[in-house]
Design a protein around this motif. Structure first.
Motif, PDB file in Angstrom:
ATOM      1  N   ARG A  36     132.421  49.484  13.834  1.00  0.00           N
ATOM      2  CA  ARG A  36     132.110  48.930  15.145  1.00  0.00           C
ATOM      3  C   ARG A  36     130.732  49.415  15.587  1.00  0.00           C
ATOM      4  NH1 ARG A  36     137.214  47.299  17.226  1.00  0.00           N
ATOM      5  NH2 ARG A  36     138.069  46.151  15.441  1.00  0.00           N
ATOM      6  N   GLU A  37     130.138  48.703  16.536  1.00  0.00           N
ATOM      7  CA  GLU A  37     128.755  48.987  16.951  1.00  0.00           C
ATOM      8  C   GLU A  37     128.582  50.432  17.390  1.00  0.00           C
ATOM      9  OE1 GLU A  37     125.398  47.162  20.001  1.00  0.00           O
ATOM     10  OE2 GLU A  37     127.299  46.137  19.688  1.00  0.00           O
ATOM     11  N   ARG A  38     129.570  50.983  18.090  1.00  0.00           N
ATOM     12  CA  ARG A  38     129.459  52.365  18.564  1.00  0.00           C
ATOM     13  C   ARG A  38     129.405  53.336  17.393  1.00  0.00           C
ATOM     14  NH1 ARG A  38     133.182  56.047  18.876  1.00  0.00           N
ATOM     15  NH2 ARG A  38     134.852  54.520  18.559  1.00  0.00           N
ATOM     16  N   LEU A  39     130.206  53.100  16.341  1.00  0.00           N
ATOM     17  CA  LEU A  39     130.220  53.988  15.182  1.00  0.00           C
ATOM     18  C   LEU A  39     128.913  53.901  14.417  1.00  0.00           C
ATOM     19  CD1 LEU A  39     133.847  53.381  13.878  1.00  0.00           C
ATOM     20  CD2 LEU A  39     132.995  55.346  15.163  1.00  0.00           C
ATOM     21  N   VAL A  77     136.750  48.953  11.145  1.00  0.00           N
ATOM     22  CA  VAL A  77     137.067  50.345  11.475  1.00  0.00           C
ATOM     23  C   VAL A  77     136.637  50.598  12.912  1.00  0.00           C
ATOM     24  CG1 VAL A  77     136.673  52.769  10.907  1.00  0.00           C
ATOM     25  CG2 VAL A  77     136.721  51.062   9.081  1.00  0.00           C
ATOM     26  N   SER A  78     137.619  50.885  13.779  1.00  0.00           N
ATOM     27  CA  SER A  78     137.303  51.174  15.182  1.00  0.00           C
ATOM     28  C   SER A  78     137.117  52.671  15.410  1.00  0.00           C
ATOM     29  CB  SER A  78     138.413  50.638  16.087  1.00  0.00           C
ATOM     30  OG  SER A  78     139.667  51.198  15.719  1.00  0.00           O
ATOM     31  N   ALA A  79     137.761  53.484  14.582  1.00  0.00           N
ATOM     32  CA  ALA A  79     137.625  54.942  14.679  1.00  0.00           C
ATOM     33  C   ALA A  79     137.806  55.534  13.286  1.00  0.00           C
ATOM     34  CB  ALA A  79     138.652  55.523  15.650  1.00  0.00           C
ATOM     35  N   ILE A  80     136.840  56.332  12.844  1.00  0.00           N
ATOM     36  CA  ILE A  80     136.909  56.935  11.513  1.00  0.00           C
ATOM     37  C   ILE A  80     137.888  58.105  11.526  1.00  0.00           C
ATOM     38  CG2 ILE A  80     135.614  58.123   9.713  1.00  0.00           C
ATOM     39  CD1 ILE A  80     133.153  56.604  10.587  1.00  0.00           C
ATOM     40  N   ARG A  81     138.888  58.031  10.650  1.00  0.00           N
ATOM     41  CA  ARG A  81     139.863  59.117  10.540  1.00  0.00           C
ATOM     42  C   ARG A  81     139.348  60.154   9.560  1.00  0.00           C
ATOM     43  NH1 ARG A  81     145.940  57.354   9.751  1.00  0.00           N
ATOM     44  NH2 ARG A  81     146.121  59.559  10.331  1.00  0.00           N
ATOM     45  N   GLU A  88     145.813  54.003   9.558  1.00  0.00           N
ATOM     46  CA  GLU A  88     147.051  54.079   8.781  1.00  0.00           C
ATOM     47  C   GLU A  88     147.522  52.704   8.334  1.00  0.00           C
ATOM     48  OE1 GLU A  88     151.596  55.872   9.324  1.00  0.00           O
ATOM     49  OE2 GLU A  88     150.000  56.406  10.730  1.00  0.00           O
ATOM     50  N   GLY A  89     147.376  51.699   9.214  1.00  0.00           N
ATOM     51  CA  GLY A  89     147.810  50.349   8.866  1.00  0.00           C
ATOM     52  C   GLY A  89     147.012  49.772   7.705  1.00  0.00           C
ATOM     53  N   LYS A  90     145.710  49.991   7.721  1.00  0.00           N
ATOM     54  CA  LYS A  90     144.858  49.482   6.638  1.00  0.00           C
ATOM     55  C   LYS A  90     145.186  50.171   5.325  1.00  0.00           C
ATOM     56  CE  LYS A  90     142.352  46.631   9.068  1.00  0.00           C
ATOM     57  NZ  LYS A  90     143.278  46.632  10.226  1.00  0.00           N
ATOM     58  N   VAL A  91     145.456  51.457   5.387  1.00  0.00           N
ATOM     59  CA  VAL A  91     145.808  52.189   4.168  1.00  0.00           C
ATOM     60  C   VAL A  91     147.077  51.602   3.557  1.00  0.00           C
ATOM     61  CG1 VAL A  91     146.522  54.427   3.248  1.00  0.00           C
ATOM     62  CG2 VAL A  91     144.646  54.307   4.902  1.00  0.00           C
ATOM     63  N   GLU A  92     148.060  51.256   4.409  1.00  0.00           N
ATOM     64  CA  GLU A  92     149.308  50.686   3.908  1.00  0.00           C
ATOM     65  C   GLU A  92     149.085  49.296   3.322  1.00  0.00           C
ATOM     66  OE1 GLU A  92     152.397  51.897   3.529  1.00  0.00           O
ATOM     67  OE2 GLU A  92     151.474  53.828   4.028  1.00  0.00           O
ATOM     68  N   GLY A 110     131.211  52.650   0.889  1.00  0.00           N
ATOM     69  CA  GLY A 110     130.731  53.527   1.957  1.00  0.00           C
ATOM     70  C   GLY A 110     130.757  54.951   1.438  1.00  0.00           C
ATOM     71  N   ALA A 111     130.485  55.894   2.323  1.00  0.00           N
ATOM     72  CA  ALA A 111     130.473  57.312   1.938  1.00  0.00           C
ATOM     73  C   ALA A 111     131.795  57.957   2.312  1.00  0.00           C
ATOM     74  CB  ALA A 111     129.318  58.035   2.609  1.00  0.00           C
ATOM     75  N   LEU A 112     132.490  58.505   1.321  1.00  0.00           N
ATOM     76  CA  LEU A 112     133.756  59.208   1.550  1.00  0.00           C
ATOM     77  C   LEU A 112     133.547  60.700   1.365  1.00  0.00           C
ATOM     78  CD1 LEU A 112     136.323  56.998  -0.429  1.00  0.00           C
ATOM     79  CD2 LEU A 112     136.115  57.176   2.061  1.00  0.00           C
ATOM     80  N   SER A 113     134.205  61.479   2.215  1.00  0.00           N
ATOM     81  CA  SER A 113     134.211  62.924   2.006  1.00  0.00           C
ATOM     82  C   SER A 113     135.187  63.229   0.879  1.00  0.00           C
ATOM     83  CB  SER A 113     134.641  63.644   3.282  1.00  0.00           C
ATOM     84  OG  SER A 113     136.029  63.419   3.521  1.00  0.00           O
ATOM     85  N   PRO A 114     135.072  64.406   0.245  1.00  0.00           N
ATOM     86  CA  PRO A 114     136.022  64.752  -0.821  1.00  0.00           C
ATOM     87  C   PRO A 114     137.469  64.698  -0.358  1.00  0.00           C
ATOM     88  CG  PRO A 114     134.160  66.265  -0.823  1.00  0.00           C
ATOM     89  CD  PRO A 114     134.022  65.421   0.407  1.00  0.00           C
ATOM     90  N   VAL A 115     137.749  65.120   0.878  1.00  0.00           N
ATOM     91  CA  VAL A 115     139.120  65.099   1.395  1.00  0.00           C
ATOM     92  C   VAL A 115     139.608  63.669   1.537  1.00  0.00           C
ATOM     93  CG1 VAL A 115     140.577  65.684   3.372  1.00  0.00           C
ATOM     94  CG2 VAL A 115     138.872  67.317   2.561  1.00  0.00           C
ATOM     95  N   GLN A 116     138.766  62.799   2.091  1.00  0.00           N
ATOM     96  CA  GLN A 116     139.153  61.396   2.244  1.00  0.00           C
ATOM     97  C   GLN A 116     139.405  60.747   0.895  1.00  0.00           C
ATOM     98  OE1 GLN A 116     135.690  60.189   4.415  1.00  0.00           O
ATOM     99  NE2 GLN A 116     136.638  60.497   6.435  1.00  0.00           N
ATOM    100  N   GLN A 117     138.555  61.035  -0.073  1.00  0.00           N
ATOM    101  CA  GLN A 117     138.719  60.468  -1.410  1.00  0.00           C
ATOM    102  C   GLN A 117     140.046  60.908  -2.026  1.00  0.00           C
ATOM    103  OE1 GLN A 117     135.567  61.503  -4.099  1.00  0.00           O
ATOM    104  NE2 GLN A 117     136.468  60.455  -5.838  1.00  0.00           N
ATOM    105  N   ARG A 118     140.359  62.188  -1.924  1.00  0.00           N
ATOM    106  CA  ARG A 118     141.603  62.711  -2.497  1.00  0.00           C
ATOM    107  C   ARG A 118     142.819  62.085  -1.826  1.00  0.00           C
ATOM    108  NH1 ARG A 118     143.887  68.175  -0.381  1.00  0.00           N
ATOM    109  NH2 ARG A 118     143.995  66.683   1.333  1.00  0.00           N
ATOM    110  N   ASN A 119     142.808  61.990  -0.493  1.00  0.00           N
ATOM    111  CA  ASN A 119     143.954  61.444   0.233  1.00  0.00           C
ATOM    112  C   ASN A 119     144.170  59.962  -0.070  1.00  0.00           C
ATOM    113  OD1 ASN A 119     144.498  63.916   1.387  1.00  0.00           O
ATOM    114  ND2 ASN A 119     143.351  63.485   3.274  1.00  0.00           N
TER     115      ASN A 119
END
Length: 474
Positions: A36-39, A77-81, A88-92, A110-119
């Motif tokens: 989203r524009e704000r992000l 993506v409205s808010a980056i987790r 959660e809905g998109k992941v499912e 896009g750019a993923l952190s190591p934690v995001q990539q693992r999860n």
């Protein structure tokens, strides 16, 4: 709902024997997050291109390493987790797609952190790589020369070192110390980080040798000396095709992202007889990984040292303006700013694919660009060469030299190294040459022929007859 785009390649058949393998190569799913524009503002990003265009480019990157893309998704993506980036809905939703297609890899554009990539790997049951990892894999597959392989390995290791975090539980086991096996109590993650750091240090030393070698090569070219013209541009803009068309070379030229990785140089004779060195370089791309820019600096310095730079653009591409912006950003990161930008000539390529009423005007005598060409049909190449001649001649000194008939060596040397505009021969056999030379060529000619034939330098005005100044009183 997650938006999907159709991919032209057929999907893998259900029930294939090996998960992740289809009849057209390893199965892949591509996801492009739409912030989203704000992000975007928080991340310092600008919306330079449409999400659909960015997704299409990501699919092209995946196919560049022979992946069979069966699904291409736009994920708002409205808010980056912090845990999974996506909601959660998109992941499912994507988990359901993974269960249906059993992909070998899921590409996150896009750019993923190591934690995001693992999860995400745990949630989807598939290997996940982000944009940086994908581009590094492409470069690894394309590198052919020793220098290219060193640069890619350095970029890979720099990226992998950032992936070593405490969240990877299999790297937390401690091991005893037996000299080269690690110090007392050194954990696996510490050992891996140390080994990677040692390899990075060794690679940097080897690349320093490459940098020194390239510096010596550039110095040798300046002594020849021929002007250097470098081709730059967005990946798949047609640089290698143009390079081949101008020099009759056989550099790999495919409708493929990053088809060229290792730089190539060839001589090019312009209409005036002037010889130049044309350099084909690696293509640029949006969000080019910083590891690659750093690792390929020795190669990209060829662009900084060039006398002229041809910025090749694909004018048929919907995102051509955004691609131009991305190339300018990378050039700026390399230090190509200020007065150096005057050395850039835009080349609008692939005009043969445009209807007549949309084609840009061809370059005319006296124009400084942009140059409209088709590297495939050859249209506009004569005008492009003439433009190069004019731009290079503007940096040269024009003069007339008279060479006596007995000095054929000087005459031949000038024909080989200077731009000859005209020649006349008098009754005694002396040849009068109307020519242009750079300062470097002029200095070489003066040194080789002991200053003969060159006009005497202007003398400063004499101070004779002037009264000496009186010393000021203390």
């Amino acid at each position: 709902m997650t938006r999907k785009t159709k991919t032209p390649e057929p999907r893998a058949e259900r029930g294939h024997s090996r998960p992740g393998k289809g009849p057209h190569g390893p199965v892949a799913i591509v996801i492009h997050p739409v912030l989203r524009e704000r992000l975007r503002a928080d991340a310092g990003r600008t919306a330079t291109r449409a999400p659909e265009g960015a997704l299409e480019e990501a699919v092209g990157l995946a196919r560049a390493i022979d992946l069979n893309v069966v699904e291409a998704l736009l994920a708002p993506v409205s808010a980056i987790r912090p845990s999974t980036f996506l909601g959660e809905g998109k992941v499912e939703e994507i988990k359901t797609l993974c269960e249906a297609h059993e992909p070998a890899v899921v590409i996150f554009d896009g750019a993923l952190s190591p934690v995001q990539q693992r999860n995400l790997e745990r949630a989807w049951g598939a290997k996940v790589i982000d944009r940086t990892g994908l581009i590094l894999d492409i470069f690894g597959a394309r590198a052919r020369t020793r220098e290219g392989r060193l640069q890619v390995e350095l970029a890979h290791l720099t990226y992998q070192r950032s992936r070593l975090v405490r969240s990877w539980t299999h790297l937390e086991r401690q091991r005893g110390g037996f000299g080269f096996l690690g110090g007392p109590g050194e954990s696996q993650i510490e050992t891996d980080r140390r080994l990677i750091s040692e390899r990075i240090t060794k690679l940097k030393r080897e690349l320093e040798e490459v940098t020194r070698t390239r510096t010596l090569q550039r110095a040798a070219r300046k002594r020849v000396p021929f002007p250097v013209v470098a081709l730059v541009g967005y990946t798949n803009a047609g640089k290698s095709t143009l390079f081949n068309a101008l020099t009759s070379a056989e550099v790999l030229a495919k409708d493929l992202l990053f088809a060229t990785l290792d730089p190539t140089m060839r001589a090019l004779k312009l209409p005036s007889g002037r010889m130049v060195i044309l350099s084909d370089t690696v293509g640029f791309i949006s969000d080019l990984p910083t590891q690659l820019v750093a690792a390929f600096r020795a190669t990209l310095e060829e662009v900084l040292e060039a006398d002229l730079v041809l910025h090749v653009r694909d004018v048929t591409h919907e995102e051509t303006a955004a691609q131009k912006h991305d190339v300018e950003l990378v050039l700026g990161e390399l230090g190509f700013t200020g007065a150096r930008l005057d050395a850039v000539i835009e080349v609008e390529n692939k005009i043969d694919l445009l209807p007549e009423n949309r084609r840009p005007r061809r370059t005319r005598p006296g124009d400084d660009g942009p140059a409209a060409v088709s590297a495939v049909t050859g249209e506009g190449l004569t005008e492009l060469k003439a433009l190069l001649d004019r731009r290079l001649a503007s940096a040269e000194e024009r003069m007339t030299l008279v060479i006596p008939p007995e000095d054929g060596e000087a005459l031949a040397w000038l024909h080989a190294h200077a731009a000859i505009h005209g020649r006349k021969q008098d009754k005694k056999g002396a040849t009068s040459l109307d020519l242009s030379m750079t300062e470097a060529v002029k200095a070489r000619f003066a040194a080789r022929f002991k200053g003969r034939y060159l006009p005497a330098p202007a003398q400063p005005p004499s101070r004779e007859g002037k009264k000496p100044r009186r010393a000021s009183k203390a």
